[in-house]
Write an enzyme that holds these catalytic residues in place. Structure first.
Site, PDB file in Angstrom:
ATOM      1  N   ASP A   1       8.969   0.210  -2.404  1.00 45.88           N
ATOM      2  CA  ASP A   1      10.060   0.753  -1.575  1.00 45.88           C
ATOM      3  C   ASP A   1       9.969   0.290  -0.125  1.00 45.88           C
ATOM      4  O   ASP A   1      10.997   0.045   0.513  1.00 45.88           O
ATOM      5  CB  ASP A   1      10.021   2.292  -1.579  1.00 45.88           C
ATOM      6  CG  ASP A   1      10.366   2.861  -2.942  1.00 45.88           C
ATOM      7  OD1 ASP A   1      10.813   2.093  -3.800  1.00 45.88           O
ATOM      8  OD2 ASP A   1      10.183   4.076  -3.134  1.00 45.88           O
TER       9      ASP A   1
HETATM   10  P1  NAP Z   1       6.247   2.705  -4.197  1.00 44.08           P
HETATM   11  O1  NAP Z   1       7.573   2.291  -3.722  1.00 44.08           O
HETATM   12  O2  NAP Z   1       6.111   4.026  -4.839  1.00 44.08           O
HETATM   13  O3  NAP Z   1       5.759   1.551  -5.183  1.00 44.08           O
HETATM   14  C1  NAP Z   1       4.468   1.521  -5.674  1.00 44.08           C
HETATM   15  C2  NAP Z   1       4.386   0.399  -6.683  1.00 44.08           C
HETATM   16  O4  NAP Z   1       3.021   0.297  -7.068  1.00 44.08           O
HETATM   17  C3  NAP Z   1       5.167   0.671  -7.953  1.00 44.08           C
HETATM   18  O5  NAP Z   1       6.397  -0.023  -7.960  1.00 44.08           O
HETATM   19  C4  NAP Z   1       4.225   0.229  -9.083  1.00 44.08           C
HETATM   20  O6  NAP Z   1       4.833  -0.849  -9.799  1.00 44.08           O
HETATM   21  C5  NAP Z   1       2.993  -0.290  -8.340  1.00 44.08           C
HETATM   22  N1  NAP Z   1       1.748   0.128  -8.992  1.00 44.08           N
HETATM   23  C6  NAP Z   1       1.434   1.332  -9.504  1.00 44.08           C
HETATM   24  N2  NAP Z   1       0.215   1.294 -10.043  1.00 44.08           N
HETATM   25  C7  NAP Z   1      -0.256   0.039  -9.874  1.00 44.08           C
HETATM   26  C8  NAP Z   1      -1.464  -0.603 -10.198  1.00 44.08           C
HETATM   27  N3  NAP Z   1      -2.453   0.009 -10.868  1.00 44.08           N
HETATM   28  N4  NAP Z   1      -1.621  -1.906  -9.860  1.00 44.08           N
HETATM   29  C9  NAP Z   1      -0.619  -2.563  -9.213  1.00 44.08           C
HETATM   30  N5  NAP Z   1       0.552  -1.992  -8.870  1.00 44.08           N
HETATM   31  C10 NAP Z   1       0.725  -0.697  -9.196  1.00 44.08           C
HETATM   32  O7  NAP Z   1       5.161   2.670  -3.029  1.00 44.08           O
HETATM   33  P2  NAP Z   1       5.328   2.331  -1.507  1.00 44.08           P
HETATM   34  O8  NAP Z   1       5.958   0.991  -1.320  1.00 44.08           O
HETATM   35  O9  NAP Z   1       3.986   2.587  -0.925  1.00 44.08           O
HETATM   36  O10 NAP Z   1       6.382   3.404  -0.977  1.00 44.08           O
HETATM   37  C11 NAP Z   1       6.082   4.783  -0.869  1.00 44.08           C
HETATM   38  C12 NAP Z   1       7.235   5.637  -1.363  1.00 44.08           C
HETATM   39  O11 NAP Z   1       6.808   7.024  -1.387  1.00 44.08           O
HETATM   40  C13 NAP Z   1       8.443   5.557  -0.466  1.00 44.08           C
HETATM   41  O12 NAP Z   1       9.616   5.682  -1.224  1.00 44.08           O
HETATM   42  C14 NAP Z   1       8.270   6.781   0.426  1.00 44.08           C
HETATM   43  O13 NAP Z   1       9.479   7.256   0.995  1.00 44.08           O
HETATM   44  C15 NAP Z   1       7.713   7.773  -0.579  1.00 44.08           C
HETATM   45  N6  NAP Z   1       7.054   8.871   0.165  1.00 44.08           N
HETATM   46  C16 NAP Z   1       5.942   8.619   0.872  1.00 44.08           C
HETATM   47  C17 NAP Z   1       5.403   9.627   1.646  1.00 44.08           C
HETATM   48  C18 NAP Z   1       4.212   9.415   2.533  1.00 44.08           C
HETATM   49  O14 NAP Z   1       3.900  10.308   3.303  1.00 44.08           O
HETATM   50  N7  NAP Z   1       3.538   8.291   2.457  1.00 44.08           N
HETATM   51  C19 NAP Z   1       5.973  10.882   1.656  1.00 44.08           C
HETATM   52  C20 NAP Z   1       7.116  11.089   0.898  1.00 44.08           C
HETATM   53  C21 NAP Z   1       7.627  10.071   0.151  1.00 44.08           C
HETATM   54  P3  NAP Z   1       4.371  -1.156 -11.304  1.00 44.08           P
HETATM   55  O15 NAP Z   1       4.565   0.107 -12.063  1.00 44.08           O
HETATM   56  O16 NAP Z   1       5.241  -2.267 -11.721  1.00 44.08           O
HETATM   57  O17 NAP Z   1       2.936  -1.553 -11.227  1.00 44.08           O
END
Ligand code: NAP
Length: 467
Positions: free
Chosen positions: A386
């Site tokens: 994301d």
């Molecule tokens: P993300 O968009 O959730 O994407 C994480 C990616 O990691 C997934 O697409 C997944 O794809 C991959 N993944 C999972 N396990 C894996 C593994 N073992 N090896 C390799 N890849 C793996 O993560 P992000 O880019 O860090 O974004 C964070 C999201 O969380 C945002 O939408 C944000 O708004 C939300 N959020 C964060 C917080 C905060 O405080 N940090 C709070 C609220 C919401 P595959 O399944 O294809 O592997």
């Protein structure tokens, strides 16, 4: 002597909490901050144990022992990725403690309660009770014990607001009629119901914001407990918790480019975008191997690493750090770009990378590094999705629309390590996977990066032995 010692303990505890909180605002000093806060808590507990009201220590010792064992087991065995739900359940316990203290105090005073004290007690049990169930719901959603998607129904916001208004009216009534124990207990029951109803319409992705808001409520309840039982350190500590939790919720909403009200009342995430739907399957991606990645990385002059939630899931931070080390030794400029909401909780990536001893001066916040991608050879994205999804800039109907993202797509080459073409937390397909300059390397991040380390080390030793 003892009252002075008690006040001194509380004063030292309060000072350590404030210094600790300040130190937590930077990754460099965060560990120190935690240490100060721990010592502060020790002073607070020792001070409390000196209170002359305590006549027997047996149950307190049993409580401390059981609580310490549970706390230690949770800290040791709960994985880092489960941290948001761990925090949620801890708030639930904290709020339960505050509510029980409030009920016990109400019971002891037997209706003979002056106005100010009743206001503090009422506030304590009201905010305490809604935090108990709200935090449990947040725990259930994050742990996927209950449906993570928002649950919505007609007139939901109106009925929730009406219930809250009625409960608040009971609170006001009690201040002037403290002997009405029925109203007191009905208010607690309504508080428990509000906790559930408040969290139902909030989607899993927004849950960390809610957890931090509930943190704030638990803090306010604790502060009110401090007023009710005349405990200064609880007043200070609760106020610090209450305000910091509230500010954190606002900062998190802002980082997702959402208003606070939209997170709480918006029911965002109700409709998940199906990434396998028609359209997605027509696009093609080229599957690259760790060998291809090693080749590109060793010929790059500048690399920006983008860690994401998948890095935490795979626990691949040590392997990633090793790769960065090899590249730095070869004279490549390596930096890490940290998106404010990467992972699942604030500071998630900082904590993860600190665990692998990544030097803090290699970590750059989004605003500091975003303009540099256009002059960078490789953006190496590990388990992030994301936070680099261009839909946030262009796709108006996307749940990500408006969220500032890392400009990974502007780098000359983009390498993405993840297991599949699956979506991230927002459930949105990512155009970057299909970009011509993107190299998709499928597989668990840890195994991909470990193979990469081996390949790079082999190459390095081949070069050395040839020289
Ligand atoms: P993300 O968009 O959730 O994407 C994480 C990616 O990691 C997934 O697409 C997944 O794809 C991959 N993944 C999972 N396990 C894996 C593994 N073992 N090896 C390799 N890849 C793996 O993560 P992000 O880019 O860090 O974004 C964070 C999201 O969380 C945002 O939408 C944000 O708004 C939300 N959020 C964060 C917080 C905060 O405080 N940090 C709070 C609220 C919401 P595959 O399944 O294809 O592997």
């Amino acid at each position: 002597m003892t009252p002075y010692l008690l006040d001194l303990c509380y004063l030292v505890a309060a000072i350590l909490f404030v210094i600790g909180l300040k130190a937590l605002s930077s990754p460099e000093s965060a560990r120190r901050g935690m240490f100060y806060a721990e010592i502060g808590m020790l002073f607070a507990i020792v001070g409390t144990l000196l209170r002359h009201e305590i006549v027997q220590y047996e149950w307190i010792i049993i409580g401390i022992t059981v609580g310490s064992i549970i706390g230690a087991l949770m800290a040791i065995y709960m994985p880092m990725t489960a941290m948001p739900q761990r925090i949620a359940i801890s708030h639930s316990f904290g709020a339960l403690a505050a509510t029980l203290v409030g009920i016990a105090e109400y019971h002891t005073l037997n209706g003979q309660i002056e106005t100010g004290l009743m206001a503090a007690l009422g506030f304590e049990v009201l905010f305490g009770s809604l935090t108990i169930t709200g935090s449990m719901m947040a725990f259930g959603k994050l742990q996927e014990l209950v449906k993570g998607a928002p649950v919505t129904y007609r007139f939901q916001n109106i009925s929730n607001i009406a219930l809250f208004a009625a409960t608040f009216a009971m609170f006001v009534y009690l201040i002037f009629n403290p002997a009405s124990s029925i109203v007191f207990y009905v208010m607690i029951a309504c508080g428990l119901a509000i906790g559930v109803l408040m969290v139902l319409p909030i989607g899993g992705a927004d849950m960390p914001v809610v957890v931090s808001l509930l943190n704030s409520y638990a803090g306010l309840a604790a502060s009110a407990t401090g007023f009710a039982i005349q405990n200064k350190v609880l007043i200070i500590c609760g106020a610090l918790d209450g305000t910091s939790g509230f500010f954190l919720s606002i900062l998190m909403s802002r980082a997702m480019n959402r208003s606070f009200a939209n997170v709480i009342f918006g029911a965002v995430g109700a409709v998940k975008h199906d990434v396998n739907a028609a359209g997605a399957e027509e696009k093609t991606v080229i599957r690259y191997t760790p060998d291809d990645v090693a080749y590109i990385l060793e010929r790059a002059q500048s690399v920006i690493i983008i860690p994401g939630y998948g890095l935490a899931v795979a626990r691949a931070q040590h392997a990633l750090h090793e790769i960065a080390g090899i590249l730095i030794e070869q004279g490549v400029s390596v930096r890490y770009a940290i998106h404010p909401v990467a992972g699942r909780m604030p500071g998630h990536m900082n904590v993860l990378l600190a665990e692998a001893n990544v030097p803090y001066d290699l970590l750059f916040e989004m605003d500091q590094i975003n303009d540099d991608f256009q002059n960078t050879d490789v953006a190496l994205i590990v388990g992030a999705n994301d936070v680099v999804n261009p839909a946030a800039r262009t796709k108006k109907d996307s749940p990500l629309y408006g969220m500032p993202i890392l400009n990974a797509d502007q780098a000359r080459t983009v390498i993405i390590c993840k297991r599949s073409l699956g979506a991230g937390f927002a459930g949105e397909d990512n155009e970057l996977f299909y970009d011509k300059k993107t190299m998709m390397v499928f597989g668990d991040a840890k195994s991909t990066l470990t193979s990469l380390v081996q390949l790079m080390k082999k190459e390095e030793s081949d070069v050395k032995s040839a020289a």
